[in-house]
Design a protein around this motif. Structure first.
Motif, PDB file in Angstrom:
ATOM      1  N   UNK A  26      13.704 -25.965 -11.892  1.00 58.05           N
ATOM      2  CA  UNK A  26      13.273 -25.078 -10.815  1.00 58.05           C
ATOM      3  C   UNK A  26      14.080 -23.791 -10.819  1.00 58.05           C
ATOM      4  N   UNK A  27      13.520 -22.764 -10.232  1.00 57.58           N
ATOM      5  CA  UNK A  27      14.227 -21.502 -10.058  1.00 57.58           C
ATOM      6  C   UNK A  27      14.889 -21.497  -8.700  1.00 57.58           C
ATOM      7  N   UNK A  28      16.206 -21.338  -8.651  1.00 63.52           N
ATOM      8  CA  UNK A  28      16.947 -21.333  -7.392  1.00 63.52           C
ATOM      9  C   UNK A  28      16.993 -19.919  -6.844  1.00 63.52           C
ATOM     10  N   UNK A  29      16.470 -19.742  -5.630  1.00 67.72           N
ATOM     11  CA  UNK A  29      16.377 -18.418  -5.052  1.00 67.72           C
ATOM     12  C   UNK A  29      17.746 -17.794  -4.815  1.00 67.72           C
ATOM     13  N   UNK A  30      18.735 -18.623  -4.480  1.00 68.52           N
ATOM     14  CA  UNK A  30      20.029 -18.049  -4.134  1.00 68.52           C
ATOM     15  C   UNK A  30      20.827 -17.585  -5.350  1.00 68.52           C
ATOM     16  N   UNK A  31      20.444 -18.090  -6.543  1.00 61.85           N
ATOM     17  CA  UNK A  31      21.178 -17.710  -7.744  1.00 61.85           C
ATOM     18  C   UNK A  31      20.310 -16.975  -8.750  1.00 61.85           C
ATOM     19  N   UNK A  62       7.842 -32.250  -2.344  1.00 59.80           N
ATOM     20  CA  UNK A  62       9.038 -32.842  -1.759  1.00 59.80           C
ATOM     21  C   UNK A  62       9.917 -33.383  -2.881  1.00 59.80           C
ATOM     22  N   UNK A  63      11.205 -33.034  -2.958  1.00 60.22           N
ATOM     23  CA  UNK A  63      11.963 -32.163  -2.081  1.00 60.22           C
ATOM     24  C   UNK A  63      11.357 -30.764  -1.995  1.00 60.22           C
ATOM     25  N   UNK A  64      11.571 -30.124  -0.835  1.00 57.10           N
ATOM     26  CA  UNK A  64      11.030 -28.790  -0.672  1.00 57.10           C
ATOM     27  C   UNK A  64      12.024 -27.743  -1.172  1.00 57.10           C
ATOM     28  N   UNK A  65      11.739 -26.488  -0.940  1.00 55.83           N
ATOM     29  CA  UNK A  65      12.590 -25.417  -1.470  1.00 55.83           C
ATOM     30  C   UNK A  65      13.818 -25.165  -0.619  1.00 55.83           C
ATOM     31  N   UNK A  66      13.967 -25.935   0.468  1.00 52.70           N
ATOM     32  CA  UNK A  66      15.190 -25.906   1.269  1.00 52.70           C
ATOM     33  C   UNK A  66      16.032 -27.154   1.026  1.00 52.70           C
ATOM     34  N   UNK A  67      15.635 -27.914  -0.013  1.00 49.16           N
ATOM     35  CA  UNK A  67      16.346 -29.115  -0.453  1.00 49.16           C
ATOM     36  C   UNK A  67      16.285 -30.253   0.559  1.00 49.16           C
ATOM     37  N   UNK A  68      15.258 -30.288   1.395  1.00 49.34           N
ATOM     38  CA  UNK A  68      15.002 -31.452   2.250  1.00 49.34           C
ATOM     39  C   UNK A  68      14.328 -32.518   1.394  1.00 49.34           C
ATOM     40  N   UNK A  94       4.221 -17.760   9.552  1.00 53.57           N
ATOM     41  CA  UNK A  94       3.965 -19.144   9.170  1.00 53.57           C
ATOM     42  C   UNK A  94       3.916 -19.293   7.650  1.00 53.57           C
ATOM     43  N   UNK A  95       3.290 -18.351   6.988  1.00 51.43           N
ATOM     44  CA  UNK A  95       3.198 -18.396   5.531  1.00 51.43           C
ATOM     45  C   UNK A  95       4.580 -18.376   4.892  1.00 51.43           C
ATOM     46  N   UNK A  96       5.451 -17.494   5.363  1.00 54.56           N
ATOM     47  CA  UNK A  96       6.815 -17.417   4.844  1.00 54.56           C
ATOM     48  C   UNK A  96       7.549 -18.729   5.034  1.00 54.56           C
ATOM     49  N   UNK A  97       7.518 -19.256   6.252  1.00 55.42           N
ATOM     50  CA  UNK A  97       8.252 -20.488   6.542  1.00 55.42           C
ATOM     51  C   UNK A  97       7.702 -21.676   5.769  1.00 55.42           C
ATOM     52  N   UNK A  98       6.375 -21.787   5.711  1.00 53.67           N
ATOM     53  CA  UNK A  98       5.780 -22.955   5.051  1.00 53.67           C
ATOM     54  C   UNK A  98       5.918 -22.898   3.535  1.00 53.67           C
ATOM     55  N   UNK A  99       6.070 -21.707   2.982  1.00 55.10           N
ATOM     56  CA  UNK A  99       6.307 -21.617   1.538  1.00 55.10           C
ATOM     57  C   UNK A  99       7.632 -22.262   1.169  1.00 55.10           C
ATOM     58  N   UNK A 100       8.521 -22.413   2.153  1.00 55.22           N
ATOM     59  CA  UNK A 100       9.832 -23.033   1.931  1.00 55.22           C
ATOM     60  C   UNK A 100       9.889 -24.465   2.452  1.00 55.22           C
ATOM     61  N   UNK A 101       9.381 -24.685   3.685  1.00 54.29           N
ATOM     62  CA  UNK A 101       9.407 -26.031   4.269  1.00 54.29           C
ATOM     63  C   UNK A 101       8.382 -26.958   3.627  1.00 54.29           C
ATOM     64  N   UNK A 102       7.210 -26.445   3.291  1.00 55.16           N
ATOM     65  CA  UNK A 102       6.129 -27.262   2.732  1.00 55.16           C
ATOM     66  C   UNK A 102       5.497 -26.518   1.561  1.00 55.16           C
ATOM     67  N   UNK A 103       6.253 -26.333   0.471  1.00 63.18           N
ATOM     68  CA  UNK A 103       5.764 -25.520  -0.646  1.00 63.18           C
ATOM     69  C   UNK A 103       4.544 -26.148  -1.319  1.00 63.18           C
ATOM     70  N   UNK A 104       3.628 -25.276  -1.760  1.00 62.94           N
ATOM     71  CA  UNK A 104       2.431 -25.729  -2.452  1.00 62.94           C
ATOM     72  C   UNK A 104       2.829 -26.420  -3.755  1.00 62.94           C
ATOM     73  N   UNK A 105       2.085 -27.436  -4.145  1.00 61.61           N
ATOM     74  CA  UNK A 105       2.406 -28.234  -5.329  1.00 61.61           C
ATOM     75  C   UNK A 105       1.994 -27.513  -6.605  1.00 61.61           C
ATOM     76  N   UNK A 106       2.971 -27.150  -7.399  1.00 58.41           N
ATOM     77  CA  UNK A 106       2.740 -26.484  -8.676  1.00 58.41           C
ATOM     78  C   UNK A 106       3.729 -27.014  -9.700  1.00 58.41           C
ATOM     79  N   UNK A 107       3.494 -26.689 -10.977  1.00 53.27           N
ATOM     80  CA  UNK A 107       4.416 -27.140 -12.021  1.00 53.27           C
ATOM     81  C   UNK A 107       5.798 -26.521 -11.832  1.00 53.27           C
ATOM     82  N   UNK A 108       5.830 -25.294 -11.345  1.00 50.89           N
ATOM     83  CA  UNK A 108       7.089 -24.629 -11.047  1.00 50.89           C
ATOM     84  C   UNK A 108       7.034 -24.137  -9.608  1.00 50.89           C
ATOM     85  N   UNK A 109       8.148 -24.151  -8.903  1.00 50.25           N
ATOM     86  CA  UNK A 109       8.135 -23.739  -7.493  1.00 50.25           C
ATOM     87  C   UNK A 109       7.798 -22.265  -7.346  1.00 50.25           C
TER      88      UNK A 109
END
Length: 302
Positions: A26-31, A62-68, A94-109
């Protein structure tokens, strides 16, 4: 009907991802680098994940992009953001938040585009400040990719512009601008530390805030961190509320349903409603208020 805001090509969408045996890169947004992590699962977005149910797609990673790592953790953390979405401070919230809390299922985030984050931040940060909270570190926009560098979730500019509200009058103070809707009130209750029935004795201006002096009679409906002895000396502040309209405070002779929380060294008003027993919706709310179970006590807009 799928949400038209999500600017993702069909070539990306067809590759929905389910649990697999390989390690997930995965690509880590913070790094801004790729790392190896736990293999993800693709699950249905549950109906009680109020923040993201009906966001425009049916399954989330799941895990999501906030590591839950569990859906219970996602629900717990996402619930405190629902009141911000209700404020409609930006059509892409809502789109911004859900892209992180409930990211769409793809091969790469797929992370939100930086410009989307910045647009939502610029519109919604003043609302959050009214509740005593800064724009959170988890939504530091510099973490997210530019749309000319990596694929990312964005929003049609035409949609954004058409949904923008004209600022032709002063905005209502956010804690005062809550519709009489049972679900909305319960969501605010779950994002607050206490809910009480009381009258307001006096309102003073203190710096940029309004200071609410309450009458002595205060009936607790919900107490989390606030103790009964603290309730007796409770003074509330409407943050940055010196100039914005608050219709509820125009007539202090009535009872109010007041919610709030402790932020810094002050008790901050998070929601205020007239105690209107003639309203069917308010009576419905009172009945549910007594038995409603919140997932957990969470920080508003954590």
């Amino acid at each position: 009907m799928k949400n038209p805001w999500i600017c993702i090509s069909l070539a990306l969408l067809h590759s929905s991802l389910y649990a697999s045996e390989y390690e997930y890169m995965t690509w880590r947004a913070d790094t801004g680098v790729q790392i190896y992590g736990k293999p993800p699962q693709c699950i249905d977005i549950p109906e009680d994940l109020r923040l993201c149910f009906n966001v425009g797609y049916d399954k989330m990673m799941l895990p999501n992009l906030l590591e839950h790592e569990t859906i219970a953790e996602v629900k717990q953390q996402a619930g405190s953001w629902v009141p911000l979405v209700h404020k409609a401070c930006h059509p892409g919230t809502q789109l911004l938040l859900c892209s992180l809390f409930a990211p769409v299922c793809l091969e790469k985030p797929l992370y939100p585009c930086r410009w989307l984050c910045e647009a939502v931040r610029d519109s919604c940060a003043p609302i959050m400040e009214a509740y005593g909270f800064p724009w959170p570190e988890m939504l530091t926009c510099d973490k997210f990719p530019q749309d000319d560098v990596l694929p990312c979730i964005a929003m049609n500019e035409t949609t954004s512009n058409s949904m923008a509200k004209p600022a032709d009058h002063p905005p209502v103070c956010p804690p005062c601008d809550n519709e009489m809707n049972t679900d909305v009130i319960l969501e605010h209750m779950c994002a607050s530390e206490f809910a009480i029935k009381t009258k307001i004795k006096e309102v003073k201006i203190e710096n940029l805030d309004r200071k609410l002096i309450l009458q002595k009679k205060r009936k607790p409906l919900k107490l989390v961190t606030l103790k009964k002895q603290d309730l007796k000396k409770l003074v509330l502040y409407l943050k940055n509320g010196a100039d914005c309209p608050c219709q509820q405070l125009d007539n202090l002779g009535k009872n109010f349903l007041i919610m709030g929380r402790f932020v810094g060294k002050q008790y901050i008003l998070t929601s205020i409603h007239k105690w209107d027993k003639s309203s069917k919706e308010f009576n419905k709310t009172l009945k549910k208020l007594k038995s409603h179970k919140c997932a957990t006590h969470e920080t508003v807009f954590k």
